[in-house]
Write an enzyme that holds these catalytic residues in place. Sequence first.
Site, PDB file in Angstrom:
ATOM      1  N   PHE A 136      -4.423   3.515  14.601  1.00 23.27           N
ATOM      2  CA  PHE A 136      -4.729   4.526  13.584  1.00 23.27           C
ATOM      3  C   PHE A 136      -5.839   4.007  12.683  1.00 23.27           C
ATOM      4  O   PHE A 136      -5.975   2.803  12.508  1.00 23.27           O
ATOM      5  CB  PHE A 136      -3.481   4.840  12.750  1.00 23.27           C
ATOM      6  CG  PHE A 136      -2.551   5.776  13.463  1.00 23.27           C
ATOM      7  CD1 PHE A 136      -2.519   7.120  13.140  1.00 23.27           C
ATOM      8  CD2 PHE A 136      -1.740   5.311  14.486  1.00 23.27           C
ATOM      9  CE1 PHE A 136      -1.682   7.991  13.820  1.00 23.27           C
ATOM     10  CE2 PHE A 136      -0.906   6.178  15.175  1.00 23.27           C
ATOM     11  CZ  PHE A 136      -0.876   7.517  14.845  1.00 23.27           C
ATOM     12  N   PRO A 152      -2.614 -11.739  10.687  1.00 23.27           N
ATOM     13  CA  PRO A 152      -2.987 -11.482  12.085  1.00 23.27           C
ATOM     14  C   PRO A 152      -3.178  -9.981  12.313  1.00 23.27           C
ATOM     15  O   PRO A 152      -2.461  -9.177  11.705  1.00 23.27           O
ATOM     16  CB  PRO A 152      -1.788 -11.995  12.876  1.00 23.27           C
ATOM     17  CG  PRO A 152      -0.661 -12.062  11.907  1.00 23.27           C
ATOM     18  CD  PRO A 152      -1.261 -12.260  10.545  1.00 23.27           C
ATOM     19  N   ASP A 153      -4.134  -9.613  13.141  1.00 25.33           N
ATOM     20  CA  ASP A 153      -4.314  -8.195  13.484  1.00 25.33           C
ATOM     21  C   ASP A 153      -3.416  -7.915  14.694  1.00 25.33           C
ATOM     22  O   ASP A 153      -3.738  -8.267  15.831  1.00 25.33           O
ATOM     23  CB  ASP A 153      -5.786  -7.905  13.798  1.00 25.33           C
ATOM     24  CG  ASP A 153      -6.025  -6.400  13.931  1.00 25.33           C
ATOM     25  OD1 ASP A 153      -5.164  -5.704  14.521  1.00 25.33           O
ATOM     26  OD2 ASP A 153      -7.066  -5.926  13.451  1.00 25.33           O
ATOM     27  N   ILE A 154      -2.267  -7.308  14.420  1.00 24.83           N
ATOM     28  CA  ILE A 154      -1.243  -7.131  15.466  1.00 24.83           C
ATOM     29  C   ILE A 154      -1.805  -6.295  16.613  1.00 24.83           C
ATOM     30  O   ILE A 154      -1.714  -6.667  17.787  1.00 24.83           O
ATOM     31  CB  ILE A 154       0.007  -6.438  14.871  1.00 24.83           C
ATOM     32  CG1 ILE A 154       0.507  -7.227  13.660  1.00 24.83           C
ATOM     33  CG2 ILE A 154       1.098  -6.313  15.929  1.00 24.83           C
ATOM     34  CD1 ILE A 154       1.586  -6.514  12.852  1.00 24.83           C
ATOM     35  N   ASN A 164       0.849  -1.198   0.000  1.00 26.92           N
ATOM     36  CA  ASN A 164       0.000   0.000   0.000  1.00 26.92           C
ATOM     37  C   ASN A 164       0.884   1.248   0.000  1.00 26.92           C
ATOM     38  O   ASN A 164       2.111   1.147  -0.009  1.00 26.92           O
ATOM     39  CB  ASN A 164      -0.947  -0.014   1.204  1.00 26.92           C
ATOM     40  CG  ASN A 164      -0.172  -0.087   2.494  1.00 26.92           C
ATOM     41  OD1 ASN A 164       0.547   0.840   2.852  1.00 26.92           O
ATOM     42  ND2 ASN A 164      -0.271  -1.205   3.195  1.00 26.92           N
ATOM     43  N   ASP A 169      -4.033  -6.311   5.261  1.00 22.08           N
ATOM     44  CA  ASP A 169      -5.005  -7.156   5.952  1.00 22.08           C
ATOM     45  C   ASP A 169      -4.950  -8.596   5.453  1.00 22.08           C
ATOM     46  O   ASP A 169      -5.243  -9.517   6.193  1.00 22.08           O
ATOM     47  CB  ASP A 169      -6.414  -6.584   5.755  1.00 22.08           C
ATOM     48  CG  ASP A 169      -6.563  -5.245   6.457  1.00 22.08           C
ATOM     49  OD1 ASP A 169      -5.999  -5.118   7.569  1.00 22.08           O
ATOM     50  OD2 ASP A 169      -7.196  -4.327   5.906  1.00 22.08           O
ATOM     51  N   LYS A 189     -11.522  -3.482  18.230  1.00 26.99           N
ATOM     52  CA  LYS A 189     -10.149  -3.929  18.487  1.00 26.99           C
ATOM     53  C   LYS A 189      -9.818  -3.880  19.981  1.00 26.99           C
ATOM     54  O   LYS A 189      -8.758  -4.350  20.401  1.00 26.99           O
ATOM     55  CB  LYS A 189      -9.140  -3.071  17.716  1.00 26.99           C
ATOM     56  CG  LYS A 189      -9.199  -3.286  16.194  1.00 26.99           C
ATOM     57  CD  LYS A 189      -8.020  -2.630  15.504  1.00 26.99           C
ATOM     58  CE  LYS A 189      -8.210  -2.564  14.011  1.00 26.99           C
ATOM     59  NZ  LYS A 189      -7.269  -3.415  13.261  1.00 26.99           N
ATOM     60  N   LYS A 212       8.526 -17.188 -10.492  1.00 30.36           N
ATOM     61  CA  LYS A 212       7.744 -16.086 -11.055  1.00 30.36           C
ATOM     62  C   LYS A 212       6.521 -16.634 -11.809  1.00 30.36           C
ATOM     63  O   LYS A 212       6.659 -17.550 -12.633  1.00 30.36           O
ATOM     64  CB  LYS A 212       8.652 -15.288 -12.008  1.00 30.36           C
ATOM     65  CG  LYS A 212       8.057 -13.988 -12.428  1.00 30.36           C
ATOM     66  CD  LYS A 212       9.008 -13.219 -13.317  1.00 30.36           C
ATOM     67  CE  LYS A 212       8.256 -12.101 -14.003  1.00 30.36           C
ATOM     68  NZ  LYS A 212       9.021 -11.521 -15.094  1.00 30.36           N
TER      69      LYS A 212
HETATM   70  O1  C5P Z   1      -8.559  -2.519  10.761  1.00 31.30           O
HETATM   71  P1  C5P Z   1      -7.617  -1.497  10.220  1.00 31.30           P
HETATM   72  O2  C5P Z   1      -6.556  -2.091   9.348  1.00 31.30           O
HETATM   73  O3  C5P Z   1      -8.264  -0.327   9.575  1.00 31.30           O
HETATM   74  O4  C5P Z   1      -6.935  -0.921  11.534  1.00 31.30           O
HETATM   75  C1  C5P Z   1      -5.901  -0.022  11.495  1.00 31.30           C
HETATM   76  C2  C5P Z   1      -5.099  -0.091  12.761  1.00 31.30           C
HETATM   77  O5  C5P Z   1      -4.820  -1.447  13.115  1.00 31.30           O
HETATM   78  C3  C5P Z   1      -3.755   0.560  12.593  1.00 31.30           C
HETATM   79  O6  C5P Z   1      -3.382   1.069  13.858  1.00 31.30           O
HETATM   80  C4  C5P Z   1      -2.874  -0.592  12.168  1.00 31.30           C
HETATM   81  O7  C5P Z   1      -1.508  -0.351  12.493  1.00 31.30           O
HETATM   82  C5  C5P Z   1      -3.430  -1.739  12.973  1.00 31.30           C
HETATM   83  N1  C5P Z   1      -3.350  -3.053  12.301  1.00 31.30           N
HETATM   84  C6  C5P Z   1      -2.529  -4.034  12.795  1.00 31.30           C
HETATM   85  N2  C5P Z   1      -2.487  -5.271  12.185  1.00 31.30           N
HETATM   86  C7  C5P Z   1      -3.247  -5.542  11.119  1.00 31.30           C
HETATM   87  C8  C5P Z   1      -4.105  -4.547  10.606  1.00 31.30           C
HETATM   88  C9  C5P Z   1      -4.122  -3.317  11.204  1.00 31.30           C
HETATM   89  O8  C5P Z   1      -1.802  -3.784  13.767  1.00 31.30           O
HETATM   90  N3  C5P Z   1      -3.193  -6.733  10.540  1.00 31.30           N
END
Ligand code: C5P
Length: 399
Positions: free
Chosen positions: A324, A306-308, A211, A280, A342, A290
């Site tokens: 953020f 994983p959502d850190i 991104n 995501d 979250k 390739k």
């Molecule tokens: O759900 P979204 O991606 O919009 O959330 C954004 C926030 O979650 C940001 O603070 C981003 O650093 C964190 N995030 C994360 N791990 C992910 C996706 C988002 O830590 N896989």
Amino acid sequence: MKHLEAGNNLLLGVTGGIAAYKSVELARLFIKAGVNVRVVMTEAATRFVNPITFQAITGETVRVDLFDQAHEAAMGHIELARWADHLLIAPATGDFLARMAHGLADDLLSTLYLACPAQVSVAPAMNVHMWEHDATRRNVSRLIEQGVQVLGPALGEQACGDTGPGRMLEAAEIVSSLMYSSEAGLFAGRKVVVTAGPTREAVDPVRFISNRSSGKMGFALAEAFAAEGAEVVLVSGPVNRDDPPGIQRIDVISAQQMYEAVFKHLPGADVFAACAAVADYRPANPQPQKLKKNGEHLELKLVKNPDILAEVAALSDGPFTLGFAAETQKLVENARSKLTSKGIDMIAANLVGKGRGFDLEDNALKVLWSDGEADLPMQSKKNLARALISLVAEQYVRE
Ligand code: C5P
């Protein structure tokens, strides 16, 4: 970190690199600021600058030899180590960092490092390949673990003709980071982990999904926390940015690597600020070769990363969490729902899209927490970062 003040004693260690000439100016600036300076040089350093130059600037004898009978009788190395309120090694060569990392004490300066109970900082200077070598990376991490403050190095053209990180910081920058950056900071004694930049998710060895995050806000945030006295670990995705001075930077590529680096450095953290634009999803089956263009369509199956941030927020004894939200619409509504879904303590939301958000110098934020909110108007990301961490400090104290 305690700052140097006028009247303090600074032991300036000079090791053998071309940047040693900058340390003459460094000694002069510290003396001008009222600091008492004594210089110790390695044997190699004396090949770059004559000790007499430092002696003339400081008005003190310059020491090189551990077995110097005259001086060991007058002010022995242990006394010298005790005398110092701060030991600064500038320039610090790759070799000297290695010797410090391993506790070698085979000359006066390396012995002083082991003997000196005061805060120690180093201003590395070396060729970019030497700085980026795995051995140096490991030595620097080790020194940071040993409590050494690492100042720089800066990016730029080098004496050897290469370009990249490795230049010693300018004398004035070193003086200002040791003497003038915020004294009793809002986050003094606190550890903060910050994520920044994008992540890259491999499709095959040459392609990836990513991104437009530039890392600007995350780096500004890391610097703001450090300027307020925090010990900062910055976990950064691939970005084109200089190492912020005095911050431990861990470079990662994928979301999975970012996740692992964050959890490795999280123990002891008081604040976790997730500024990275983590992908995501990632390709379910990254190809080892390739991909060929065989048909009209190519289907790429993606699996969730994983959502850190959510996982850090879910820890029972975890840090204060700041997230953020980059939104293209319904800013407050989406951000507030993210705050609850979250389970985080604070969220900083901004509109992205045409002319807003990514890779720009300025930004505006709407900051939300469980029972309050604040508007931070359009301003530079550096100022925004300062304002944001003041809000974090207020809410963190309230917890
Ligand atoms: O759900 P979204 O991606 O919009 O959330 C954004 C926030 O979650 C940001 O603070 C981003 O650093 C964190 N995030 C994360 N791990 C992910 C996706 C988002 O830590 N896989």
